[in-house]
Design an enzyme around this catalytic site. Structure first.
Site, PDB file in Angstrom:
ATOM      1  N   GLU A  64       0.827  -1.189   0.000  1.00  0.00           N
ATOM      2  CA  GLU A  64       0.000   0.000   0.000  1.00  0.00           C
ATOM      3  C   GLU A  64       0.867   1.246   0.000  1.00  0.00           C
ATOM      4  O   GLU A  64       1.918   1.278   0.636  1.00  0.00           O
ATOM      5  CB  GLU A  64      -0.940  -0.031   1.203  1.00  0.00           C
ATOM      6  CG  GLU A  64      -1.821  -1.264   1.117  1.00  0.00           C
ATOM      7  CD  GLU A  64      -2.840  -1.379   2.217  1.00  0.00           C
ATOM      8  OE1 GLU A  64      -3.632  -2.325   2.162  1.00  0.00           O
ATOM      9  OE2 GLU A  64      -2.858  -0.541   3.124  1.00  0.00           O
ATOM     10  N   CYS A 108       3.454   8.312   1.150  1.00  0.00           N
ATOM     11  CA  CYS A 108       3.963   7.373   2.144  1.00  0.00           C
ATOM     12  C   CYS A 108       4.252   6.048   1.440  1.00  0.00           C
ATOM     13  O   CYS A 108       3.361   5.436   0.846  1.00  0.00           O
ATOM     14  CB  CYS A 108       2.944   7.203   3.265  1.00  0.00           C
ATOM     15  SG  CYS A 108       3.478   6.063   4.546  1.00  0.00           S
ATOM     16  N   CYS A 167       5.879  -7.282   7.556  1.00  0.00           N
ATOM     17  CA  CYS A 167       6.945  -6.726   8.396  1.00  0.00           C
ATOM     18  C   CYS A 167       7.322  -7.752   9.450  1.00  0.00           C
ATOM     19  O   CYS A 167       6.470  -8.477   9.960  1.00  0.00           O
ATOM     20  CB  CYS A 167       6.471  -5.445   9.082  1.00  0.00           C
ATOM     21  SG  CYS A 167       7.792  -4.571   9.974  1.00  0.00           S
ATOM     22  N   CYS A 180       5.702  -4.893  16.152  1.00  0.00           N
ATOM     23  CA  CYS A 180       5.205  -3.883  17.084  1.00  0.00           C
ATOM     24  C   CYS A 180       3.743  -4.216  17.405  1.00  0.00           C
ATOM     25  O   CYS A 180       2.945  -4.475  16.506  1.00  0.00           O
ATOM     26  CB  CYS A 180       5.317  -2.486  16.475  1.00  0.00           C
ATOM     27  SG  CYS A 180       7.012  -2.054  16.032  1.00  0.00           S
ATOM     28  N   CYS A 202       0.620  -2.296  15.706  1.00  0.00           N
ATOM     29  CA  CYS A 202       0.645  -2.036  14.264  1.00  0.00           C
ATOM     30  C   CYS A 202       0.008  -3.168  13.479  1.00  0.00           C
ATOM     31  O   CYS A 202       0.334  -4.338  13.685  1.00  0.00           O
ATOM     32  CB  CYS A 202       2.086  -1.826  13.812  1.00  0.00           C
ATOM     33  SG  CYS A 202       2.238  -1.545  12.035  1.00  0.00           S
ATOM     34  N   CYS A 220      -1.312   5.809   9.881  1.00  0.00           N
ATOM     35  CA  CYS A 220      -0.132   5.102  10.398  1.00  0.00           C
ATOM     36  C   CYS A 220      -0.534   3.808  11.085  1.00  0.00           C
ATOM     37  O   CYS A 220      -1.393   3.817  11.953  1.00  0.00           O
ATOM     38  CB  CYS A 220       0.585   5.929  11.454  1.00  0.00           C
ATOM     39  SG  CYS A 220       1.356   7.378  10.829  1.00  0.00           S
TER      40      CYS A 220
HETATM   41  N1  SAH Z   1       8.896   0.327  10.425  1.00  0.00           N
HETATM   42  C1  SAH Z   1       9.043   1.755  10.424  1.00  0.00           C
HETATM   43  C2  SAH Z   1       8.109   2.468   9.475  1.00  0.00           C
HETATM   44  C3  SAH Z   1       6.673   2.029   9.429  1.00  0.00           C
HETATM   45  S1  SAH Z   1       5.644   2.469  10.813  1.00  0.00           S
HETATM   46  C4  SAH Z   1       8.904   2.291  11.830  1.00  0.00           C
HETATM   47  O1  SAH Z   1       8.587   1.518  12.724  1.00  0.00           O
HETATM   48  O2  SAH Z   1       9.132   3.464  12.050  1.00  0.00           O
HETATM   49  C5  SAH Z   1       5.430   4.221  10.661  1.00  0.00           C
HETATM   50  C6  SAH Z   1       4.981   4.887  11.967  1.00  0.00           C
HETATM   51  O3  SAH Z   1       3.649   4.490  12.289  1.00  0.00           O
HETATM   52  C7  SAH Z   1       5.837   4.522  13.163  1.00  0.00           C
HETATM   53  O4  SAH Z   1       6.208   5.670  13.877  1.00  0.00           O
HETATM   54  C8  SAH Z   1       4.908   3.666  14.009  1.00  0.00           C
HETATM   55  O5  SAH Z   1       5.246   3.728  15.366  1.00  0.00           O
HETATM   56  C9  SAH Z   1       3.565   4.263  13.693  1.00  0.00           C
HETATM   57  N2  SAH Z   1       2.439   3.375  13.955  1.00  0.00           N
HETATM   58  C10 SAH Z   1       2.401   2.042  13.823  1.00  0.00           C
HETATM   59  N3  SAH Z   1       1.188   1.566  14.158  1.00  0.00           N
HETATM   60  C11 SAH Z   1       0.434   2.625  14.516  1.00  0.00           C
HETATM   61  C12 SAH Z   1      -0.921   2.792  14.933  1.00  0.00           C
HETATM   62  N4  SAH Z   1      -1.733   1.746  15.057  1.00  0.00           N
HETATM   63  N5  SAH Z   1      -1.350   4.035  15.205  1.00  0.00           N
HETATM   64  C13 SAH Z   1      -0.538   5.100  15.057  1.00  0.00           C
HETATM   65  N6  SAH Z   1       0.729   5.015  14.642  1.00  0.00           N
HETATM   66  C14 SAH Z   1       1.221   3.787  14.375  1.00  0.00           C
END
Ligand code: SAH
Length: 376
Positions: free
Chosen positions: A96, A132, A139, A143, A146, A362
């Site tokens: 995406e 983006c 991935c 996390c 996410c 995000c």
């Molecule tokens: N892997 C990289 C880039 C992708 S995530 C990283 O971790 O930075 C991009 C951003 O989205 C990161 O700052 C992450 O913490 C945030 N993010 C992930 N899941 C989220 C969610 N459910 N709500 C808000 N931000 C989120």
């Protein structure tokens, strides 16, 4: 670990195109013509590269060569103007890519309000937008907040597939950098620093070929510490954003297991040693999870971690999703968190969610068809 057929031109740099011209018995200057056609003009087919002799275009076609632009399979448009593109790759995998008019990529914060107004007054009146970009299918970082993590790691994207998302979206939006101001954030699906070589190659192609300045690009990492040092040593590189999300090791490990491997001490050491350019800052992103990491104490700990660094903080209230066991905090908790950081002289911005209604915000990027009721 990529799946790009070797007859795809997209992703080849100038040197590689030069070698291809040599092998094909063509003069070297044709490499430049091809490079410009692929990246600056963004042609969709070799037949359209008019500076090349017809015969040579046919020859490349007969040998199975193709540009290999990824195909936009679906798009979903948010009420806020954000568009989420489902981009199909040559092996049928999808990623995406998100288009955000006004440039709320979280990395620049210079006058987006004005641009926003302009955009809303008419479809083509925007003067700045952020794309983006994804770096992997799925991935591996896991996390806990996410959605992309739920996919697990499928594969790395090639340099051509990373840059190709940008080309496909620019074509779709009929946009021409550098006249149209485009920011790129490598914050889509995947961890760019676990696909480092391809990511850096894509950046170079986007800078040198497409003409998007590296100063308008930001890469975000969950904290792959050795690659933070590598990025600092690159001649052409985006700005750095670090997903902090936890204010102490116990908490950060709980929500970002990667913290076991590279804890806050190592992460912050890398951040402190990162060679910043004139007026450049490191961005720390902090996803606020209600009553998990969003207390005043957490905010003070973040301020302590960042003290003395040339940095800013982007606060993101959790974007919810199926299977995510956290809640989005109330606005007053977010404001209080911001107030505490600001009181420590840390510039702190609250990022407004973009395209939550279409699952484009995000952490919401996943397999579109499964999770979104919206079609477009
Ligand atoms: N892997 C990289 C880039 C992708 S995530 C990283 O971790 O930075 C991009 C951003 O989205 C990161 O700052 C992450 O913490 C945030 N993010 C992930 N899941 C989220 C969610 N459910 N709500 C808000 N931000 C989120």
């Amino acid at each position: 670990m990529t799946a790009t057929p070797d007859n795809v031109l997209l992703g080849l740099n100038f040197q590689e195109l030069t070698a291809l011209m040599d092998q094909s018995g063509q003069p070297t200057y044709r490499a430049r013509q091809l490079f410009d056609a692929i990246y600056a003009q963004r042609v969709i087919s070799i037949e359209h590269i008019s500076p090349l002799p017809l015969e040579f275009r046919r020859d490349l076609g007969n040998r199975g060569f193709q540009i290999g632009l990824p195909h936009i399979e679906k798009q979903f448009t948010s009420t806020d103007g954000t568009i989420r593109y489902l981009v199909k790759l040559s092996d049928e995998q999808t990623v995406e890519t998100v288009w955000m008019p006004e440039g709320d990529g979280g990395e620049s914060g210079d006058g987006s309000e004005a641009a926003d107004e302009q955009f809303q007054s008419s479809e083509r009146a925007w003067n700045r937008a952020t794309i983006c970009v994804s770096s992997q299918v799925g991935c591996a970082v896991d996390c806990q907040f996410c959605l992309t993590a739920q996919l697990k790691m499928k594969r790395n994207l090639s340099a051509g597939e990373i840059a190709g998302q940008v080309l496909a979206v620019l074509n779709e939006r009929k946009v021409q950098p550098p006249n149209d101001r485009i920011n790129l954030v490598f914050m889509g699906m995947g961890e760019p620093f676990l696909n480092y070589e391809n990511f850096i190659k894509a950046v170079t192609l986007l800078v040198e070929g497409v003409g998007i300045p590296a100063s308008r690009m930001t890469v975000s990492t969950a904290g792959i510490v050795p690659r933070i040092y590598d990025l600092g040593a690159e001649a052409i590189r985006p700005k750095l954003a670090i997903s902090l999300n936890g204010s102490n090791d116990e908490l950060r490990t709980r929500i970002m297991p990667i913290n076991r491997k590279w804890n806050l001490e190592k992460l912050m050491a890398a951040a402190r040693e990162f060679p910043l350019r004139n007026r450049e800052k490191i961005t720390f992103e902090y996803v606020l999870l209600d009553e998990v990491n969003d207390s005043p104490k957490n905010a003070s700990e973040v301020a302590e971690l960042i003290r003395g660094l040339r940095a800013k903080v982007n606060l993101i209230a959790l974007n919810p999703g199926p299977g995510i066991a956290f809640r989005t905090p109330q606005e007053r908790r977010v404001m209080e968190f911001q107030r505490i950081l600001m009181a420590s002289n840390i510039p702190t911005f609250i990022r407004k969610p973009r395209g939550r209604d279409i699952f484009a915000a995000c952490g919401q990027l996943k397999r579109t068809v499964e999770i979104s009721p919206v079609t477009g």
